[in-house]
Write a protein that holds these residues in place. Structure first.
Motif, short mmCIF file in Angstrom:
data_model
loop_
_atom_site.label_atom_id
_atom_site.label_comp_id
_atom_site.label_asym_id
_atom_site.label_seq_id
_atom_site.Cartn_x
_atom_site.Cartn_y
_atom_site.Cartn_z
N THR A 74 -82.97 -28.15 -8.52
CA THR A 74 -83.91 -27.04 -8.39
C THR A 74 -85.01 -27.46 -7.40
OG1 THR A 74 -83.44 -26.34 -10.65
CG2 THR A 74 -85.40 -25.42 -9.62
N SER A 75 -86.06 -28.09 -7.87
CA SER A 75 -87.09 -28.59 -6.97
C SER A 75 -86.75 -29.97 -6.41
CB SER A 75 -88.44 -28.66 -7.69
OG SER A 75 -88.43 -29.70 -8.65
N GLY A 76 -85.87 -30.69 -7.11
CA GLY A 76 -85.55 -32.05 -6.72
C GLY A 76 -86.43 -33.09 -7.38
N ALA A 77 -87.29 -32.68 -8.32
CA ALA A 77 -88.23 -33.61 -8.95
C ALA A 77 -87.50 -34.70 -9.73
CB ALA A 77 -89.18 -32.86 -9.87
N THR A 78 -86.47 -34.32 -10.48
CA THR A 78 -85.73 -35.32 -11.26
C THR A 78 -85.01 -36.30 -10.35
OG1 THR A 78 -85.41 -33.73 -13.06
CG2 THR A 78 -83.97 -35.65 -13.03
N LEU A 79 -84.39 -35.78 -9.31
CA LEU A 79 -83.68 -36.65 -8.36
C LEU A 79 -84.67 -37.55 -7.60
CD1 LEU A 79 -81.17 -33.96 -7.17
CD2 LEU A 79 -80.52 -36.14 -8.23
N SER A 80 -85.87 -37.04 -7.34
CA SER A 80 -86.89 -37.88 -6.71
C SER A 80 -87.30 -39.03 -7.62
CB SER A 80 -88.12 -37.04 -6.35
OG SER A 80 -87.84 -36.13 -5.31
N ALA A 81 -87.49 -38.74 -8.91
CA ALA A 81 -87.85 -39.80 -9.86
C ALA A 81 -86.74 -40.84 -9.96
CB ALA A 81 -88.13 -39.19 -11.23
N CYS A 82 -85.49 -40.39 -9.95
CA CYS A 82 -84.36 -41.32 -9.99
C CYS A 82 -84.29 -42.15 -8.71
CB CYS A 82 -83.06 -40.55 -10.18
SG CYS A 82 -82.86 -39.76 -11.80
N THR A 83 -84.54 -41.50 -7.58
CA THR A 83 -84.53 -42.22 -6.30
C THR A 83 -85.61 -43.28 -6.27
OG1 THR A 83 -83.70 -40.27 -5.13
CG2 THR A 83 -84.78 -41.97 -3.81
N ASP A 84 -86.81 -42.93 -6.69
CA ASP A 84 -87.92 -43.90 -6.72
C ASP A 84 -87.57 -45.09 -7.59
OD1 ASP A 84 -89.40 -42.25 -5.08
OD2 ASP A 84 -90.56 -41.36 -6.72
N ALA A 85 -86.91 -44.84 -8.72
CA ALA A 85 -86.53 -45.93 -9.62
C ALA A 85 -85.50 -46.84 -8.95
CB ALA A 85 -85.96 -45.37 -10.92
N CYS A 86 -84.54 -46.26 -8.25
CA CYS A 86 -83.52 -47.07 -7.57
C CYS A 86 -84.13 -47.90 -6.45
CB CYS A 86 -82.42 -46.16 -7.01
SG CYS A 86 -81.34 -45.40 -8.25
N LEU A 87 -85.00 -47.28 -5.65
CA LEU A 87 -85.63 -48.00 -4.54
C LEU A 87 -86.54 -49.11 -5.06
CD1 LEU A 87 -86.43 -45.01 -2.15
CD2 LEU A 87 -84.56 -46.68 -1.95
N ALA A 88 -87.24 -48.83 -6.16
CA ALA A 88 -88.11 -49.85 -6.75
C ALA A 88 -87.30 -51.05 -7.25
CB ALA A 88 -88.92 -49.25 -7.90
N ALA A 89 -86.05 -50.79 -7.63
CA ALA A 89 -85.18 -51.87 -8.11
C ALA A 89 -84.45 -52.58 -6.98
CB ALA A 89 -84.16 -51.31 -9.11
N ARG A 109 -79.40 -33.69 13.10
CA ARG A 109 -79.92 -33.56 11.74
C ARG A 109 -80.88 -32.38 11.65
NH1 ARG A 109 -80.37 -36.79 7.21
NH2 ARG A 109 -82.13 -36.33 5.84
N ILE A 110 -80.60 -31.50 10.69
CA ILE A 110 -81.43 -30.31 10.47
C ILE A 110 -81.90 -30.33 9.03
CG2 ILE A 110 -81.52 -27.80 10.52
CD1 ILE A 110 -79.14 -27.85 12.43
N GLU A 111 -83.18 -30.04 8.82
CA GLU A 111 -83.72 -29.95 7.47
C GLU A 111 -84.40 -28.60 7.27
OE1 GLU A 111 -86.16 -33.25 6.39
OE2 GLU A 111 -84.62 -34.75 6.82
N CYS A 112 -84.41 -28.14 6.02
CA CYS A 112 -85.06 -26.88 5.70
C CYS A 112 -86.58 -27.06 5.73
CB CYS A 112 -84.60 -26.37 4.33
SG CYS A 112 -85.14 -27.40 2.93
N ASP A 113 -87.30 -25.93 5.69
CA ASP A 113 -88.76 -25.98 5.76
C ASP A 113 -89.35 -26.79 4.61
OD1 ASP A 113 -88.64 -24.42 8.01
OD2 ASP A 113 -89.11 -22.53 6.99
N ASP A 114 -88.79 -26.63 3.40
CA ASP A 114 -89.32 -27.35 2.23
C ASP A 114 -89.18 -28.85 2.41
OD1 ASP A 114 -90.04 -25.01 1.02
OD2 ASP A 114 -88.33 -24.92 -0.33
N CYS A 115 -88.05 -29.29 2.91
CA CYS A 115 -87.83 -30.74 3.07
C CYS A 115 -88.64 -31.32 4.22
CB CYS A 115 -86.33 -31.02 3.27
SG CYS A 115 -85.33 -30.73 1.78
N ILE A 116 -88.94 -30.48 5.22
CA ILE A 116 -89.82 -30.93 6.30
C ILE A 116 -91.25 -31.05 5.78
CG2 ILE A 116 -90.85 -30.27 8.50
CD1 ILE A 116 -88.15 -29.00 9.23
N ALA A 117 -91.68 -30.04 5.00
CA ALA A 117 -93.05 -30.04 4.48
C ALA A 117 -93.27 -31.15 3.46
CB ALA A 117 -93.36 -28.69 3.84
N THR A 118 -92.27 -31.39 2.61
CA THR A 118 -92.35 -32.45 1.59
C THR A 118 -91.09 -33.30 1.70
OG1 THR A 118 -93.57 -30.92 0.14
CG2 THR A 118 -92.69 -32.94 -0.86
N PRO A 119 -91.13 -34.34 2.52
CA PRO A 119 -89.93 -35.16 2.74
C PRO A 119 -89.39 -35.73 1.43
CG PRO A 119 -91.59 -35.67 4.38
CD PRO A 119 -92.26 -34.79 3.36
#
Length: 243
Positions: free
Chosen positions: A211-226, A62-72
């Protein structure tokens, strides 16, 4: 025999044309050689979390870019079919704002290939939602069209309204990553009537652009919360730092 005759007649009246430039091509839903060359498909080594191309060979780990390592990322894996530039940018904008429903099938095919390893049996495809006012103006949610097309291609289930955007948010254009995240606070939830579908599910979020992944993060948080068991993301195009 009759069906073949009908298909031949349709091709004579409406010959297949390139999705990118409109020139004649040999098959429906295809790109001509020039547009194919100018469309930046993602291949080779990529970030496992966001799908952006990386330098170096794929060593199987598994390899991740610098941005994803800095902000999982809150999701597990992320894949993208195209880089958001050149011909791909025009394709995305045509799908998003140009009523180009003819692009959906090919785009969904590209996404399904890019995300083959995360589109596992039993996973649930869920598009990123639009607020109802924006949906009324646009008349369609391009992410829902992509999710439904992938469901037909793969045999997986899609739930177009698993998620709701319950608060209208300003455009994300021009905002920093932190501003994008703040903009979406409390804006997305799992639809109350779909809560049972989300509980224990492996959800694959579908969107046109990351782009930044902010929308997908909000959607992910909603799914995990459910109560979702796992969340992955699959997008048509990924914005790079230089795009």
């Amino acid at each position: 025999m009759m069906q073949q005759m009908i298909q031949t007649a349709v091709r004579l009246v409406y010959p297949p044309r390139c999705l990118g430039c409109g020139d004649l091509v040999e098959s429906d839903f295809g790109l001509c050689a020039t547009c194919w060359r100018d469309t930046p498909f993602i291949g080779g080594t990529t970030c496992a979390a966001c799908g952006i191309p990386l330098q170096g060979p794929d060593d199987g780990h598994r390899i991740e870019c610098d941005d994803c390592i800095a902000t999982p990322r809150p999701w597990r894996d992320g894949r993208a079919a195209l880089m958001y530039r050149d011909r791909a940018r025009r394709i995305v904008l045509g799908l998003k704002h140009g009523d180009r429903a003819d692009l959906v099938q090919s785009a969904a095919d590209w996404m399904a290939r890019a995300g083959a390893d995360i589109l596992q049996p039993g996973c649930l495809l869920a598009p990123v939602p639009l607020h109802w006012l924006r949906l009324a103006r646009r008349r369609y949610n391009q992410s829902a069209l992509l999710a439904q097309a992938m469901a037909r291609r793969t045999g997986l289930m899609a739930c177009p309204d698993l998620l709701q955007r319950i608060r209208r948010t300003p455009s994300q254009d021009g905002l920093t990553a932190s501003q994008r995240a703040e903009n979406l606070t409390g804006a997305i939830r799992v639809h109350p009537r779909r809560a049972e579908m989300a509980r224990g599910a492996s959800v694959v979020l579908v969107d046109d652009v990351m782009t930044s992944g902010a929308t997908l993060s909000a959607c992910t948080d909603a799914c995990l919360a459910a109560g979702a068991n796992r969340v992955d993301v699959l997008v048509l195009a990924r914005v790079g730092k230089d795009d």
